[in-house]
Design an enzyme around this catalytic site. Structure first.
Site, PDB file in Angstrom:
ATOM      1  N   LYS A   1       8.824   2.202  -9.941  1.00 46.47           N
ATOM      2  CA  LYS A   1       8.660   0.746  -9.828  1.00 46.47           C
ATOM      3  C   LYS A   1       7.551   0.257 -10.733  1.00 46.47           C
ATOM      4  O   LYS A   1       6.581   0.967 -10.984  1.00 46.47           O
ATOM      5  CB  LYS A   1       8.267   0.406  -8.395  1.00 46.47           C
TER       6      LYS A   1
ATOM      7  N   GLU B   1      15.355  12.191   1.023  1.00 44.18           N
ATOM      8  CA  GLU B   1      14.028  12.095   1.646  1.00 44.18           C
ATOM      9  C   GLU B   1      14.017  11.179   2.872  1.00 44.18           C
ATOM     10  O   GLU B   1      14.978  10.434   3.100  1.00 44.18           O
ATOM     11  CB  GLU B   1      12.999  11.606   0.628  1.00 44.18           C
TER      12      GLU B   1
HETATM   13  N1  PSU Z   1       8.760   4.283  -4.514  1.00 44.63           N
HETATM   14  C1  PSU Z   1       9.763   3.519  -4.081  1.00 44.63           C
HETATM   15  N2  PSU Z   1      10.195   3.651  -2.801  1.00 44.63           N
HETATM   16  C2  PSU Z   1       9.648   4.573  -1.951  1.00 44.63           C
HETATM   17  C3  PSU Z   1       8.599   5.398  -2.439  1.00 44.63           C
HETATM   18  C4  PSU Z   1       8.187   5.217  -3.714  1.00 44.63           C
HETATM   19  O1  PSU Z   1      10.265   2.697  -4.824  1.00 44.63           O
HETATM   20  O2  PSU Z   1      10.067   4.660  -0.791  1.00 44.63           O
HETATM   21  C5  PSU Z   1       8.020   6.446  -1.541  1.00 44.63           C
HETATM   22  C6  PSU Z   1       8.604   7.828  -1.901  1.00 44.63           C
HETATM   23  O3  PSU Z   1       8.726   8.603  -0.721  1.00 44.63           O
HETATM   24  C7  PSU Z   1       7.513   8.415  -2.786  1.00 44.63           C
HETATM   25  C8  PSU Z   1       6.276   7.866  -2.129  1.00 44.63           C
HETATM   26  O4  PSU Z   1       7.498   9.816  -2.821  1.00 44.63           O
HETATM   27  O5  PSU Z   1       6.617   6.533  -1.754  1.00 44.63           O
HETATM   28  C9  PSU Z   1       5.087   7.874  -3.057  1.00 44.63           C
HETATM   29  O6  PSU Z   1       3.951   7.486  -2.358  1.00 44.63           O
HETATM   30  P1  PSU Z   1       2.516   7.579  -3.049  1.00 44.63           P
HETATM   31  O7  PSU Z   1       2.513   6.491  -4.094  1.00 44.63           O
HETATM   32  O8  PSU Z   1       1.540   7.325  -1.945  1.00 44.63           O
HETATM   33  O9  PSU Z   1       2.403   8.943  -3.627  1.00 44.63           O
END
Ligand code: PSU
Ligand code: MN
Length: 328
Positions: free
Chosen positions: A182, A47
């Site tokens: 996380k 990604e």
């Molecule tokens: N969690 C991490 N590192 C990240 C992300 C999530 O530990 O870089 C990024 C990933 O691209 C994930 C996105 O798909 O954040 C999720 O964002 P949201 O919580 O806004 O859906």
């Protein structure tokens, strides 16, 4: 079978850009990725939100390049995914990676809901897990390596902030290799939601779901995988059964790197409190918290983040290679 993959690819290609063999619909493939998919070789999707919003420059560029090198050294072809000037790209050049890494947060974080908008406006988009899964599946890639997935946010029962990564896992048949979610998130509710979505969550070498910076979350998973071969068989079964859902394969952070877990946890608490005080919500919350945690831990969280990413790339590539062998 390689010939089946080849005919599937040429069928898919029939749609929009018949004159250019490296497009499937609107999606552009690099020559290397296109060749690998056509010949049934192991391919690993990666990604780009992590490059633009997850790490500072230049560590983001160095890490993106190192991850691609790990994938190659383990016998698979890396396919980093991003939207460049409105074109969804699968497989980036070094120049593309440099551009994304330098632009950083100026590149819009792009989840599934944002893909059409970014394409229509001919902008750059850094794809999250949901958007990367979607684009990987469009071109027939089954294995995707990342750091951590999004999930149900703490207090999600009130805010309804549930990452579209989870609904994507419910409807797109791609296996996501990550270090879990996380602890900025509500992990038990994240797993409940995945169960509702019908997603098989497997843990690698353990029966416990890892919590990204730490090996343990206190939550058990329903499937354990002890080798790349087992991972490949799980993916193959999921595809052959036509379940239509994705798979989440969670690989715990290597022991040596998880020592600072409690320091990171207190930084997470502080960053979450700041986000609430500053009213930072929605898609801005995850990048804000990740950046603050890194600042508050003096870079310790970044080092752990990079270490687990490399480990995930290693495990994911081996799984992809076994999967390609199974399909021969
Ligand atoms: N969690 C991490 N590192 C990240 C992300 C999530 O530990 O870089 C990024 C990933 O691209 C994930 C996105 O798909 O954040 C999720 O964002 P949201 O919580 O806004 O859906
Ligand atoms: Mn969200």
């Amino acid at each position: 079978m390689a010939s089946t993959a080849l005919s599937r690819l040429s069928n898919l290609r029939g749609h929009l850009q018949p004159s250019n063999s490296n497009y499937i619909g609107l999606v552009k493939l690099s020559p290397e990725v296109s060749d690998a998919i056509s010949h049934g070789k192991a391919v690993v999707a990666l990604e780009s939100t992590i490059i633009c919003h997850g790490m500072p420059y230049p560590q983001n560029l160095e890490t993106a390049m190192e991850i691609e090198a790990i994938v190659r050294n383990n016998g698979a072809v890396p396919a980093t995914i991003a939207i460049l000037d409105g074109v969804p790209c699968v497989g980036l050049t070094l120049e593309d990676l440099e551009r994304l890494a330098k632009l950083g947060s100026q590149v819009q974080k792009t989840a599934r809901r944002d893909i059409a908008h970014i394409v229509a406006k001919r902008r750059n988009g850094a794809t999250t897990v949901s958007a990367t899964m979607f684009l990987a599946s469009v071109v027939g890639i089954s294995v995707f390596v990342t750091g951590g997935i999004g999930g149900v946010h703490r207090h999600g029962e009130q805010t309804m902030d549930i990452s579209s990564d989870l609904t994507e896992l419910g409807k797109t048949p791609v296996a996501v290799i990550s270090a879990g979610a996380k602890s900025i998130l509500d992990i038990p509710r994240t797993l409940e939601y995945l169960e509702t979505q019908g997603v098989c969550v497997a843990a690698y070498g353990t029966d416990e779901f890892p919590a990204f910076f730490t090996e343990k979350s206190g939550c058990k998973v329903s499937s354990c995988i002890d080798s790349p071969e087992e991972g490949a068989r799980l993916i193959d079964a999921n595809v052959k059964l036509n379940l239509g859902t994705g798979l989440l394969i969670a690989v715990p952070i290597p022991k040596e790197q998880s020592a600072s877990g409690s320091i990171i946890e207190s930084a997470i608490q502080k960053a979450l409190k700041e986000a609430r005080e500053k009213n930072i919500t929605g898609s801005a919350e995850t990048p804000f918290v990740l950046t603050r945690v890194n600042e508050l831990t003096g870079g310790a969280s970044l080092a752990s983040n990079i270490a687990l990413l490399k480990n995930n790339a290693l495990v994911g590539s081996k799984i992809a290679v076994c999967l390609a062998q199974l399909r021969e």
